[in-house]
Design a protein around this motif. Structure first.
Motif, PDB file in Angstrom:
ATOM      1  N   ASN A 160     -17.382   6.398  -1.678  1.00  0.00           N
ATOM      2  CA  ASN A 160     -16.174   7.038  -1.811  1.00  0.00           C
ATOM      3  C   ASN A 160     -16.207   8.527  -2.455  1.00  0.00           C
ATOM      4  O   ASN A 160     -15.786   9.396  -2.261  1.00  0.00           O
ATOM      5  CB  ASN A 160     -15.538   6.493  -3.111  1.00  0.00           C
ATOM      6  CG  ASN A 160     -14.506   5.032  -2.324  1.00  0.00           C
ATOM      7  OD1 ASN A 160     -14.527   5.253  -0.535  1.00  0.00           O
ATOM      8  ND2 ASN A 160     -14.158   4.090  -2.700  1.00  0.00           N
ATOM      9  N   SER A 182     -13.382  -2.064   0.123  1.00  0.00           N
ATOM     10  CA  SER A 182     -12.187  -1.355  -0.573  1.00  0.00           C
ATOM     11  C   SER A 182     -10.989  -2.361  -0.593  1.00  0.00           C
ATOM     12  O   SER A 182      -9.806  -2.931  -1.136  1.00  0.00           O
ATOM     13  CB  SER A 182     -11.366  -0.219   0.149  1.00  0.00           C
ATOM     14  OG  SER A 182     -12.131   0.873  -0.255  1.00  0.00           O
ATOM     15  N   ARG A 190     -16.967   0.906   3.897  1.00  0.00           N
ATOM     16  CA  ARG A 190     -15.783   1.205   2.463  1.00  0.00           C
ATOM     17  C   ARG A 190     -15.068   0.127   3.030  1.00  0.00           C
ATOM     18  O   ARG A 190     -14.086  -0.273   1.895  1.00  0.00           O
ATOM     19  CB  ARG A 190     -15.908   2.536   3.000  1.00  0.00           C
ATOM     20  CG  ARG A 190     -16.967   3.554   2.116  1.00  0.00           C
ATOM     21  CD  ARG A 190     -16.670   4.512   1.762  1.00  0.00           C
ATOM     22  NE  ARG A 190     -16.240   4.879   3.223  1.00  0.00           N
ATOM     23  CZ  ARG A 190     -15.403   6.943   2.982  1.00  0.00           C
ATOM     24  NH1 ARG A 190     -15.510   7.318   2.096  1.00  0.00           N
ATOM     25  NH2 ARG A 190     -14.304   6.964   4.079  1.00  0.00           N
ATOM     26  N   LEU A 197     -19.708   0.249  -2.986  1.00  0.00           N
ATOM     27  CA  LEU A 197     -17.974   1.416  -2.701  1.00  0.00           C
ATOM     28  C   LEU A 197     -17.922   2.738  -3.711  1.00  0.00           C
ATOM     29  O   LEU A 197     -17.550   3.433  -3.102  1.00  0.00           O
ATOM     30  CB  LEU A 197     -16.820   0.096  -3.044  1.00  0.00           C
ATOM     31  CG  LEU A 197     -15.848   0.524  -2.918  1.00  0.00           C
ATOM     32  CD1 LEU A 197     -15.458   1.153  -1.154  1.00  0.00           C
ATOM     33  CD2 LEU A 197     -14.553  -0.231  -3.252  1.00  0.00           C
TER      34      LEU A 197
END
Length: 98
Positions: A72, A9, A5, A68
């Motif tokens: 999240n 990100s 992640r 992603l």
């Protein structure tokens, strides 16, 4: 999952359409060069990241952006709070130098 992640990100936030250099990924995801290369190799094999040889930049693929987004969402639903996230979200304040 957290490292993946962080990498995705970083590429998404810093790289955008132009891509993100490995040094930026290393700094944002708190990885050594060998760790970053290893994770990026896995992400490329999985189709989540692609590498621009000419510009030497990493870019998210549509599958990477979807991963992603879902990662999240899951972290939000599970209320996952990690040390890495808390440090990266902290605002640094300036301290007067005497």
């Amino acid at each position: 999952d957290e490292i993946i992640r962080d990498i995705l990100s970083c590429i998404n936030l810093l790289g955008g359409v132009n891509g993100c250099a490995i040094t930026q990924i290393m700094l944002r995801a708190y990885l050594t060069h060998s760790q970053a290369k290893s994770y990026l190799g896995l992400l490329i094999e999985g189709g989540l990241v692609e590498y621009d040889i000419i510009g030497r930049k990493y870019m998210d693929t549509p599958q990477g952006l979807e991963f992603l987004k879902e990662a999240n969402n899951m972290a939000t639903m599970l209320n996952v709070s990690t040390i890495r996230r808390s440090y990266s979200n902290k605002q640094l304040t300036s301290v007067p130098y005497f």
